[in-house]
Scaffold this motif. Sequence first.
Motif, PDB file in Angstrom:
ATOM      1  N   LYS A  80      16.506 -19.621  13.492  1.00  0.00           N
ATOM      2  CA  LYS A  80      15.951 -20.741  12.738  1.00  0.00           C
ATOM      3  C   LYS A  80      16.939 -21.355  11.750  1.00  0.00           C
ATOM      4  CE  LYS A  80      11.663 -20.757  14.290  1.00  0.00           C
ATOM      5  NZ  LYS A  80      11.103 -21.922  15.011  1.00  0.00           N
ATOM      6  N   GLN A 138       8.630  -9.699  19.988  1.00  0.00           N
ATOM      7  CA  GLN A 138       7.823 -10.070  18.837  1.00  0.00           C
ATOM      8  C   GLN A 138       6.446 -10.563  19.292  1.00  0.00           C
ATOM      9  OE1 GLN A 138       9.872 -12.547  16.042  1.00  0.00           O
ATOM     10  NE2 GLN A 138       8.040 -13.046  14.871  1.00  0.00           N
ATOM     11  N   LYS A 166      14.130 -11.161  13.990  1.00  0.00           N
ATOM     12  CA  LYS A 166      13.071 -11.833  14.737  1.00  0.00           C
ATOM     13  C   LYS A 166      13.434 -11.891  16.220  1.00  0.00           C
ATOM     14  CE  LYS A 166      11.860 -14.952  10.904  1.00  0.00           C
ATOM     15  NZ  LYS A 166      11.757 -16.367  10.479  1.00  0.00           N
ATOM     16  N   GLY A 167      12.400 -12.097  17.029  1.00  0.00           N
ATOM     17  CA  GLY A 167      12.622 -12.417  18.432  1.00  0.00           C
ATOM     18  C   GLY A 167      12.869 -11.248  19.343  1.00  0.00           C
ATOM     19  N   THR A 208      12.383  -4.809  10.777  1.00  0.00           N
ATOM     20  CA  THR A 208      12.102  -6.233  10.609  1.00  0.00           C
ATOM     21  C   THR A 208      11.853  -6.571   9.140  1.00  0.00           C
ATOM     22  OG1 THR A 208       9.749  -5.874  11.094  1.00  0.00           O
ATOM     23  CG2 THR A 208      11.172  -6.449  12.936  1.00  0.00           C
ATOM     24  N   LEU A 239       7.356 -18.691  14.843  1.00  0.00           N
ATOM     25  CA  LEU A 239       8.202 -17.503  14.889  1.00  0.00           C
ATOM     26  C   LEU A 239       8.441 -16.992  13.468  1.00  0.00           C
ATOM     27  CD1 LEU A 239       9.807 -15.733  16.909  1.00  0.00           C
ATOM     28  CD2 LEU A 239      11.799 -17.101  16.326  1.00  0.00           C
ATOM     29  N   GLU A 243      20.775 -17.026   8.518  1.00  0.00           N
ATOM     30  CA  GLU A 243      20.370 -15.739   9.106  1.00  0.00           C
ATOM     31  C   GLU A 243      21.568 -14.898   9.519  1.00  0.00           C
ATOM     32  OE1 GLU A 243      17.842 -16.359  12.481  1.00  0.00           O
ATOM     33  OE2 GLU A 243      16.721 -17.932  11.471  1.00  0.00           O
TER      34      GLU A 243
END
Length: 435
Positions: free
Chosen positions: A84, A310, A306-307, A300, A435, A88
């Motif tokens: 995103k 999930q 993420k991902g 997490t 997400l 990150e």
Amino acid sequence: MNYQSSLDFLFQALPMFQRVGGAAFKKDLSNTLKLCAHLGNPQNKFKSIHIAGTNGKGSTAHALASVLQAAGYNTGLYTSPHLKSFRERIKINGIEIPENEVVAFVEANKTFLSELKPSFFEMTVALSFAYFAKKGIDYAVIETGMGGRFDSTNVIQPLLSIITNIGFDHEQFLGDTLDKIAFEKAGIIKDNVPVVIGQTHDRTASVFRSIAADRKAAITFADQSLDVKFNGYNRQSKEKNLAQYTLSGGTASIENIELDLLGSYQAKNLPAIMVALDHLKTLGLQLHTDHIKEGLSNITTNTGLKGRWQILSSDPLTICDTGHNEDGIQEIIEQLLVLKGKQKLYMILGMVKDKAHYKVLAKLPKDAYYFFCQADQPRSMPANALKNLAAELGLQGEVIENVNEALQAAEKKATKEDLIFIGGSTFVVAEINDL
């Protein structure tokens, strides 16, 4: 400069593999070395763990960082690609690099960068090193990008190297055989630095042994010393499931582990994670059983990963996963088939242009219904072209280019007992609204 103009400089002025593919790939570390020298070689100012591999390196990196955080260490984490937000990629104790640090880096070095013309990845790596050094972290967990030998991260001198596994991915850059790919990944093995290999393969083990011997690096094949069994799930609450594993063999002092990463394929990552933690303990890190258990059950939460298998919804069960190459898809399909039972499986699928499409599509179930989509970025394979290829292999469905519109359509078709999966590409998962 503000944050957005700094991002524009990073994304537009310099090649970015995530968007343009091969044009951004260089078999050369010279730019990274020059950039690091310009910054005062920040990569030498903190201790690090270096991780390469075809699949599992991201999960492994986040797991190790989570355990280090649980043990109280000030922990940097560098991973790619982002889903995103650009920020990150660079975290300390799970907190993304602040916008003002990105702005300050670009402002301070813009003239030099414009003259050197490094790639997006080269500069992002240098930014992470400079930030980690500035903040005085204790340890950094550094994940390679695509390869190993010529990966921009490969200018560090780590305490420990980890190679999770070897499979077919990016063959046009890394080689078209497993031993050639292994040779590239093995480039992270350093003189007198121990290396952990996650999964043993007949075609690659000799490559790793030879290079490790040449560099006097102690080598451990984790799956030969530690057995891991997936035992199902422990539902702690409505919000959180934990995957349960039993460990046996080797020097395993912990018999049972729970992970908040729910993909059962983590059983293949756990041997390298646990053996790596043992190595780090011998190197002086204070990693107690409680730290390990707490870190692995809160990956997490601690790192923001993420991902990875999930769960987006339970009614109907909706799952996304960033696995995108032949081996990664195989692991995903095996778990999906266990979950769906006799119910209908709906797959929202998108891919990038430079993948082995037929090999991946051939692994997908023919009794599923497909929504073919494409992420909004240049490397995406057109959804219509993907649908046509899939039809040649007996996969049926429809084209809905937008990921979220495809999800809405799948939700309308699915009953509460059915299963929806979203994946095929990291970029598809990245565009999921919730997400």
